[in-house]
Design a protein around this motif. Structure first.
Motif, PDB file in Angstrom:
ATOM      1  N   LYS A 401      -9.850  -1.176   3.018  1.00 17.67           N
ATOM      2  CA  LYS A 401     -10.086  -2.579   3.349  1.00 17.67           C
ATOM      3  C   LYS A 401     -11.354  -3.084   2.669  1.00 17.67           C
ATOM      4  N   SER A 402     -11.394  -4.418   2.464  1.00 19.94           N
ATOM      5  CA  SER A 402     -12.584  -5.029   1.846  1.00 19.94           C
ATOM      6  C   SER A 402     -13.707  -5.076   2.864  1.00 19.94           C
ATOM      7  N   TYR A 403     -14.900  -5.573   2.395  1.00 22.70           N
ATOM      8  CA  TYR A 403     -16.041  -5.638   3.291  1.00 22.70           C
ATOM      9  C   TYR A 403     -15.824  -6.642   4.407  1.00 22.70           C
ATOM     10  N   CYS A 404     -14.912  -7.592   4.145  1.00 21.00           N
ATOM     11  CA  CYS A 404     -14.668  -8.612   5.173  1.00 21.00           C
ATOM     12  C   CYS A 404     -13.663  -8.155   6.206  1.00 21.00           C
ATOM     13  N   GLY A 405     -13.017  -6.997   5.931  1.00 26.31           N
ATOM     14  CA  GLY A 405     -12.045  -6.460   6.886  1.00 26.31           C
ATOM     15  C   GLY A 405     -10.658  -6.982   6.683  1.00 26.31           C
ATOM     16  N   THR A 406     -10.322  -7.602   5.514  1.00 23.99           N
ATOM     17  CA  THR A 406      -8.994  -8.130   5.262  1.00 23.99           C
ATOM     18  C   THR A 406      -8.109  -7.047   4.703  1.00 23.99           C
ATOM     19  N   GLU A 407      -6.832  -7.051   5.004  1.00 27.05           N
ATOM     20  CA  GLU A 407      -5.855  -6.092   4.536  1.00 27.05           C
ATOM     21  C   GLU A 407      -5.517  -6.389   3.077  1.00 27.05           C
ATOM     22  N   PRO A 408      -5.279  -5.314   2.207  1.00 26.13           N
ATOM     23  CA  PRO A 408      -4.920  -5.546   0.799  1.00 26.13           C
ATOM     24  C   PRO A 408      -3.497  -6.119   0.700  1.00 26.13           C
ATOM     25  N   SER A 409      -3.279  -6.878  -0.360  1.00 27.80           N
ATOM     26  CA  SER A 409      -1.960  -7.506  -0.564  1.00 27.80           C
ATOM     27  C   SER A 409      -1.000  -6.479  -1.158  1.00 27.80           C
ATOM     28  N   ASP A 410       0.304  -6.840  -1.251  1.00 26.88           N
ATOM     29  CA  ASP A 410       1.320  -5.923  -1.802  1.00 26.88           C
ATOM     30  C   ASP A 410       1.051  -5.656  -3.276  1.00 26.88           C
ATOM     31  N   ALA A 411       0.604  -6.662  -3.987  1.00 26.76           N
ATOM     32  CA  ALA A 411       0.315  -6.453  -5.409  1.00 26.76           C
ATOM     33  C   ALA A 411      -0.828  -5.452  -5.589  1.00 26.76           C
ATOM     34  N   GLU A 412      -1.844  -5.531  -4.729  1.00 21.36           N
ATOM     35  CA  GLU A 412      -2.971  -4.593  -4.808  1.00 21.36           C
ATOM     36  C   GLU A 412      -2.540  -3.181  -4.467  1.00 21.36           C
ATOM     37  N   VAL A 413      -1.647  -3.067  -3.502  1.00 26.98           N
ATOM     38  CA  VAL A 413      -1.168  -1.729  -3.105  1.00 26.98           C
ATOM     39  C   VAL A 413      -0.366  -1.121  -4.241  1.00 26.98           C
ATOM     40  N   THR A 414       0.513  -1.956  -4.874  1.00 26.75           N
ATOM     41  CA  THR A 414       1.341  -1.440  -5.960  1.00 26.75           C
ATOM     42  C   THR A 414       0.474  -1.009  -7.136  1.00 26.75           C
ATOM     43  N   ALA A 415      -0.512  -1.815  -7.471  1.00 31.52           N
ATOM     44  CA  ALA A 415      -1.402  -1.463  -8.578  1.00 31.52           C
ATOM     45  C   ALA A 415      -2.168  -0.176  -8.271  1.00 31.52           C
ATOM     46  N   TYR A 416      -2.605  -0.060  -7.042  1.00 30.56           N
ATOM     47  CA  TYR A 416      -3.362   1.150  -6.629  1.00 30.56           C
ATOM     48  C   TYR A 416      -2.498   2.399  -6.746  1.00 30.56           C
ATOM     49  N   GLN A 417      -1.231   2.328  -6.311  1.00 28.19           N
ATOM     50  CA  GLN A 417      -0.346   3.500  -6.356  1.00 28.19           C
ATOM     51  C   GLN A 417       0.018   3.860  -7.804  1.00 28.19           C
ATOM     52  N   GLU A 418       0.241   2.821  -8.673  1.00 29.53           N
ATOM     53  CA  GLU A 418       0.554   3.121 -10.072  1.00 29.53           C
ATOM     54  C   GLU A 418      -0.623   3.823 -10.760  1.00 29.53           C
ATOM     55  N   LYS A 419      -1.841   3.370 -10.420  1.00 25.56           N
ATOM     56  CA  LYS A 419      -3.024   4.027 -10.990  1.00 25.56           C
ATOM     57  C   LYS A 419      -3.097   5.502 -10.591  1.00 25.56           C
ATOM     58  N   LEU A 420      -2.827   5.794  -9.306  1.00 27.00           N
ATOM     59  CA  LEU A 420      -2.879   7.181  -8.831  1.00 27.00           C
ATOM     60  C   LEU A 420      -1.788   8.027  -9.473  1.00 27.00           C
ATOM     61  N   GLU A 421      -0.592   7.449  -9.665  1.00 27.80           N
ATOM     62  CA  GLU A 421       0.502   8.221 -10.290  1.00 27.80           C
ATOM     63  C   GLU A 421       0.126   8.601 -11.725  1.00 27.80           C
ATOM     64  N   GLY A 422      -0.532   7.662 -12.451  1.00 29.61           N
ATOM     65  CA  GLY A 422      -0.972   7.995 -13.812  1.00 29.61           C
ATOM     66  C   GLY A 422      -2.014   9.112 -13.828  1.00 29.61           C
ATOM     67  N   GLN A 423      -2.933   9.025 -12.881  1.00 30.50           N
ATOM     68  CA  GLN A 423      -3.949  10.090 -12.790  1.00 30.50           C
ATOM     69  C   GLN A 423      -3.320  11.437 -12.418  1.00 30.50           C
ATOM     70  N   ALA A 424      -2.327  11.425 -11.548  1.00 32.50           N
ATOM     71  CA  ALA A 424      -1.672  12.670 -11.131  1.00 32.50           C
ATOM     72  C   ALA A 424      -0.936  13.295 -12.297  1.00 32.50           C
ATOM     73  N   GLU A 425      -0.247  12.429 -13.092  1.00 34.67           N
ATOM     74  CA  GLU A 425       0.477  12.974 -14.243  1.00 34.67           C
ATOM     75  C   GLU A 425      -0.482  13.603 -15.257  1.00 34.67           C
ATOM     76  N   CYS A 426      -1.622  12.954 -15.462  1.00 39.40           N
ATOM     77  CA  CYS A 426      -2.631  13.510 -16.388  1.00 39.40           C
ATOM     78  C   CYS A 426      -3.197  14.832 -15.856  1.00 39.40           C
TER      79      CYS A 426
END
Length: 602
Positions: A401-426
């Motif tokens: 969560k951000s410093y304001c306590g707001t939940e991340p959007s679906d686009a942010e979640v998708t981008a975050y998961q794609e980044k982790l999948e790339g790191q895992a493959e590497c």
């Protein structure tokens, strides 16, 4: 002040002399007297008074030696009682001297008692003057009674002193009577024993001469029997010489003449010694004063007398001579060579062994390739399983969560998961490359070891081939060399055998010569007895020659057999055993931990 000074002087005097103080006198109503121990006077009792050594100037032993000769002594006593009485008078005079010496100490004792009583009387008067007037009648009466009591104590002490002297003199007298009675008993016993000794020595001298003659007879018989026994043993089954019986008869005559000479000489000695022995025994049987003890002076008797002369020693040696039976233990006969219908051909085919090496080489490479493929498959399987697992875990993950306590959007979640999948493959690709590099390194190491093994195996086969060719070329030469070596060994063995036999023969001859000289002595050079020595020497020499002849006959027969066996057994048969290669195809597959990925990237 004067009375006080007198009082202090009394106290000092009482303490200096051991007299109790004023308080003690008062508590005992002035009835204080010297202690009984004050009258004790130890008379100097000399222990030597009860020992014979003290009376050495008046006592003596019996019999005493005569000054003219060391071996003669004074004559025998006619009356023992009168002789002992002279010593009794001398001892009585000694007791009188001792008593006078003890009584001379009585004045000194009385003087010591008077001095002690004077000190006690002075203290009594001094302390009593404090209670009573020194001029009163009661004071004088008490002083008079005290003086009378001291006089009684003095008389008792003197009586005890005199009684002690009497007791000492009585004790000495008892000792004197005891040693005189012992001395008299010794003289009486001595008289009986001297007479008994004279009769016994006469009987003993006759008995010794008879036994000595029997002793010589027994030993002469033993010597003759020993000589016959030894000759029977050394000749064993061989026949002795014809003159043996005549030689033994001559030997018996020599022993008899020797015996007669010994008996005659011994008789002269024993007759001369009997009378000397009697006189010596009488003079050495002494009675003496030694604290009441007496006895026979055995040590002096042994030193001064010859006693009965010992029979002359009939010395000779019984030397044993064993039979001389030299033997030679022949070695094992040569084994008979085995007849083979078809002998194995002596060949060495090098291609057979090199083909075996090639087959093993290819087999090692095939096994290694199979193992490499197996290990690579394990790595591929691990990567596939790990990729599936990481993707399933990443699909459930969300950014923080951000410093304001707001939940991340679906686009942010998708981008975050794609980044982790790339790191895992590497991350998986990196670990796969590292594991494959380990497998490739092991593959090159094992191939190098297999190549080295092949080179060593081929070199070993070449070496075996060279040895086989050398063996075939030297086969004829080896047989000739063995024949020469066998000849040299047989000559060396014969020299050793001859040397050992000659040494044994020399030792046996020396032993036989010692036996011959001990048994026959001066008769060994006689004609009959000398023949015994010559015949036996010829007999043992013949035995040595027989052993050497046996040795020569054995090797004359067995040597050709040994050469044949050696030639048949000398074969060039290849024995090649190629060592295998240890192939423990092992690789430890350490799977990377997936949790380390999450700790590093998430």
């Amino acid at each position: 002040m004067k009375l006080f000074a007198v009082f202090l002087a009394c106290i000092v005097a009482a303490q200096a002399t051991g007299i109790p103080g004023y308080q003690y006198w008062c508590s005992h109503s002035f009835c204080v007297y010297p202690t009984p121990s004050s009258y004790c006077y130890n008379l100097p009792f000399n222990r030597n008074w009860c020992s014979a050594k003290y009376y050495a100037d008046c006592l003596r032993e019996y019999p005493c030696p005569e000054p003219s000769s060391e071996n003669l002594c004074e004559a025998e006593l006619d009356d023992i009682t009168d002789f002992v009485g002279t010593f009794s008078e001398k001892l009585e005079g000694k007791r009188t001297e001792i008593k006078e010496a003890l009584e001379a100490k009585q004045p000194t004792f009385e003087c010591d008692v008077d001095s002690l009583h004077a000190r006690y009387l002075s203290s009594f008067k001094c302390y009593l003057a404090r209670v009573l007037c020194s001029t009163s009648d009661k004071y004088c009466e008490k002083v008079e009674k005290y003086e009378e009591k001291l006089e009684e104590l003095k008389c008792d002490a003197v009586e005890k002193f005199e009684a002690e002297i009497t007791k000492i003199i009585e004790q000495i007298k008892c000792f004197h009577e005891e040693i005189l009675a012992s001395f008299k008993s010794c003289l009486e016993t001595r008289d009986c024993r001297v007479k008994a000794f004279d009769s016994s020595i006469n009987e003993k001298s006759c008995d010794v001469q008879e036994k000595y003659e029997e002793y010589l007879t027994d030993h002469n018989t033993k010597r003759k029997e020993w000589v016959i026994c030894i000759f029977n043993a050394i000749y064993s089954d061989e026949i002795k010489t014809d003159t043996f019986t005549e030689a033994m008869e001559a030997y018996q005559g020599f022993l008899d003449s020797d015996k007669a000479w010994f008996v005659k000489e011994f008789k002269k000695k024993i007759e001369a010694a009997v009378q000397e022995l009697k006189d010596c025994y009488r003079c050495n049987y002494k009675c003496y004063f030694n604290t009441g003890c007496y006895g026979f002076n055995r040590r002096s008797f042994r030193k001064t007398t010859k006693s009965l002369p010992a029979p002359p020693k009939y010395e000779y040696k019984l030397l044993r001579v064993c039979a001389f039976n030299p033997e030679w233990k022949a070695p094992c006969p040569a084994p008979e060579p085995e007849d083979k219908e078809e002998e194995e051909e002596e060949t060495f085919v090098e291609k057979t062994y090199t083909d075996c090496v090639d087959v093993a080489y290819n087999k090692y490479l095939e096994d290694l390739c199979a193992k490499i493929e197996e290990w690579k498959l394990k790595v591929t399987t691990w990567k596939s399983d790990s990729d599936t697992y990481l993707k399933s875990q990443i699909s459930c993950m969300k950014p923080k969560k951000s410093y304001c306590g707001t939940e991340p959007s679906d686009a942010e979640v998708t981008a975050y998961q794609e980044k982790l999948e790339g790191q895992a493959e590497c991350w998986l690709d990196n670990h796969e490359c590292r594991l494959i590099a380990q497998i490739v390194s092991l593959d090159s190491q094992w191939k190098c070891r297999i190549e080295n093994w092949k080179c060593q195996a081929l070199a070993y086969i070449s070496k075996a081939k060279a040895q086989f060719d050398c063996c075939i070329a030297n086969k004829g030469t080896k047989t000739s060399q063995y024949d020469c070596v066998l000849d040299e060994k047989i000559c060396r063995l014969r020299e050793q055998l001859n040397k050992r036999l000659q040494s044994m023969l020399c030792q046996h001859k020396e032993l036989f010569e010692s036996f011959f000289q001990c048994m026959f002595g001066c008769t060994a050079e006689g004609e009959l007895i000398g023949t015994l020595r010559t015949d036996y020497i010829e007999c043992v020499d013949a035995k040595v020659e027989a052993v050497l002849t046996e040795f020569d006959e054995f090797w004359c027969v067995e040597k050709p057999k040994y050469v044949t066996v050696y030639e048949c057994g000398f074969k060039c048969m290849p024995k090649v055993s190629i060592p295998g290669l240890r192939t423990n195809w092992q690789w430890r597959f350490c799977k990377p931990s997936l949790s380390s990925f999450f700790r590093s990237y998430c």
